[in-house]
Design an enzyme around this catalytic site. Structure first.
Site, mmCIF file in Angstrom:
data_model
loop_
_atom_site.group_PDB
_atom_site.id
_atom_site.type_symbol
_atom_site.label_atom_id
_atom_site.label_comp_id
_atom_site.label_asym_id
_atom_site.label_seq_id
_atom_site.Cartn_x
_atom_site.Cartn_y
_atom_site.Cartn_z
ATOM 1 N N ARG A 297 13.890 -28.002 -23.532
ATOM 2 C CA ARG A 297 14.804 -27.057 -23.959
ATOM 3 C C ARG A 297 15.369 -26.430 -22.573
ATOM 4 N NH1 ARG A 297 13.287 -21.695 -26.703
ATOM 5 N NH2 ARG A 297 11.889 -21.388 -24.813
ATOM 6 N N ASP B 193 17.197 -11.365 -36.264
ATOM 7 C CA ASP B 193 16.333 -11.529 -35.080
ATOM 8 C C ASP B 193 17.494 -12.069 -33.890
ATOM 9 O OD1 ASP B 193 15.097 -12.119 -32.459
ATOM 10 O OD2 ASP B 193 13.119 -12.713 -33.642
ATOM 11 N N PHE C 123 10.777 -18.512 -35.249
ATOM 12 C CA PHE C 123 9.891 -18.173 -34.140
ATOM 13 C C PHE C 123 8.568 -17.474 -34.848
ATOM 14 C CE2 PHE C 123 7.961 -15.957 -30.489
ATOM 15 C CZ PHE C 123 8.041 -16.908 -29.700
ATOM 16 N N TYR D 53 14.106 -9.299 -22.666
ATOM 17 C CA TYR D 53 13.730 -10.151 -21.305
ATOM 18 C C TYR D 53 14.234 -11.694 -21.354
ATOM 19 C CZ TYR D 53 10.249 -11.748 -24.618
ATOM 20 O OH TYR D 53 9.580 -12.180 -26.075
ATOM 21 N N LYS D 54 15.290 -12.047 -22.465
ATOM 22 C CA LYS D 54 15.851 -13.206 -22.312
ATOM 23 C C LYS D 54 17.130 -12.986 -21.457
ATOM 24 C CE LYS D 54 13.381 -15.468 -26.084
ATOM 25 N NZ LYS D 54 12.290 -14.655 -26.237
#
Length: 435
Positions: free
Chosen positions: A394, A202, A132, A227-228
């Site tokens: 996605r 991560d 990322f 937040y995921k």
């Protein structure tokens, strides 16, 4: 597998009661929990209570009476149960980027200390080119200041061979944000340690979605966002874990006052707190942390039903179904699956591509699906090299609230969008600031 069979599976789903923890708009099939988790029903009431009672009535007393000051550690202990860490080993604080800045600096300090004791001088950080971007940007900043090198590897298969005696740190995201491919944390950590290399993981696309065992894998450092799959809300605080063998060694570089051993002594000299608490920096964001705690609790609610193992089993069943249904689409629609079919190598998302001549249409197809209430997202490929690095559609699968019938319906919508060429409408080609 027809829709009726999916409904039968939903009736037999041992986790189906967990859906009642969430509010989702009618007619929405939400396949973007890998970017932003949905709103837990408890969150609005909790935030209202924090605002009106804890802040509005009790005011500053709530730092003590409501335990505001301990929220980073309290929520950290809850997250620890989801990532294979122990009590007192995780804090919820800051952002993923800031936490990476902290742990990467500490890891490089450890490598420098080992070199000073007669070990190899190690001046390289290894990561994936497809990691990322924020992780790569933070690493670029740190290595440039230290006169070091960030070395990017193109293929996961080449990572073990890249762990030479020049390498100080291996920095990876366990589940790749584009492809959904999952690394073998235990195997890569073992390979890194055999080469004298420290590891930073991560967990942004892992925590709350796949079982993680940081202590079992003997990892060194880990970070992740709230937040995921943890459903903490937009911009929710992140978390950081440091193996106990390192947690009390070295100061992390953001030595803010609440990471002090005695913050209310107001000493002019910094003295780091014991263990993971030194990785707290400034004043905790109470409203955001309160929302995050509600989100983490939705995942912990699965513990009596089998916990992360049960969530993982359903996640794989959902993604297996999605892949099978996509494979059954007419070949002329040109839909391809990028995510590994091997369950051990798959996170909780499935990424799709479109073959030429539709390969440029991925963004518009996603927008057409969103207009139908099927919410996924888009990640751009590399211009001029779309064969090797294509545009990605996605779709994330959160087993807490997603049903098998919804998966079936989502693929039906995809088929209709492609067969009718609905995606060609001009409105679907207009790109927003966030894709």
């Amino acid at each position: 597998m027809d829709r009726q069979a999916c409904l039968v599976r939903d009736e037999a789903d041992p986790l189906r009661s967990l859906r009642e923890q969430f509010d989702l708009p009618d007619g929405v099939i939400y396949l973007d929990g890998n970017s932003l988790g949905v709103l837990p029903r408890a969150t609005a009431g909790r935030i209202a209570d924090v605002v009106t009672r804890e802040w509005g009535t009790d005011l500053i007393r709530s730092w003590n009476t409501a335990g505001w000051v301990d929220l980073p550690q309290r929520i950290g202990d809850k997250i620890a149960r989801l990532i294979g860490a122990g009590p007192g080993q995780v804090v919820a604080a800051d952002s993923t980027s800031l936490n990476l800045y902290k742990v990467l600096n500490v890891a490089l300090d450890l490598a420098d200390a080992a070199a000073a004791d007669g070990g190899a001088t190690r001046r390289v950080v290894v990561s994936e080119r497809s990691n990322f971007p924020t992780d790569l940007y933070i690493a670029q900043s740190i290595v440039s200041r230290r006169g070091m090198e960030l070395r990017l590897i193109d293929s996961p298969a080449d990572i073990p061979g890249a762990l030479t005696d020049e390498v100080a740190v291996l920095m990876l995201t366990e589940v790749n944000y584009r492809t959904g491919e999952r690394h073998d944390m235990a195997a890569l950590t073992a390979a890194a340690h055999a080469a004298g290399v420290l590891t930073i993981w991560d967990l942004a696309h892992s925590a709350g979605a796949v079982p993680v065992d940081l202590l079992g894998a003997d990892a060194d450092f880990a970070i992740g966002c709230g937040y995921k799959y943890l459903n903490g809300g937009p911009g929710a605080p992140a978390f950081v874990w440091v193996h106990p063998r390192y947690a009390g060694r070295f100061r992390q570089p953001l030595s803010g006052w609440l990471g002090h051993a005695a913050p209310f002594a107001f000493d002019t000299a910094y003295e780091p707190a014991d263990g993971i608490s030194r990785y707290v920096c400034g004043t905790p964001p109470i409203l955001s942390l309160s929302a995050l705690e509600c989100g983490v609790d939705t995942v912990l609610a699965a513990e009596p039903l089998g916990g992360m193992a049960a969530l993982r089993a359903k996640s794989l069943a959902l993604t297996d179904l999605f892949i099978a249904l996509v494979d059954a689409l007419p070949a002329e629609l040109g839909v391809g699956v990028v995510t590994p079919r091997d369950p051990a190598r798959r996170g909780s998302q499935v990424s799709l591509t479109l073959a030429p001549p539709r390969h440029q249409a991925a963004y518009a197809v996603v927008q057409a699906l969103i207009a139908r209430g099927v919410i996924g997202d888009f990640r751009a490929g590399v211009p001029g090299d779309l064969d090797a690095h294509p545009h990605i559609m996605r779709f994330g699968f959160t087993p807490l609230y997603l049903s098998f019938a919804q998966v079936f319906d989502a693929v039906e919508h995809l088929r209709e969008v492609l067969e009718t060429q609905e995606w060609r409408q001009d409105r679907y080609a207009v790109q927003g600031a966030v894709t």
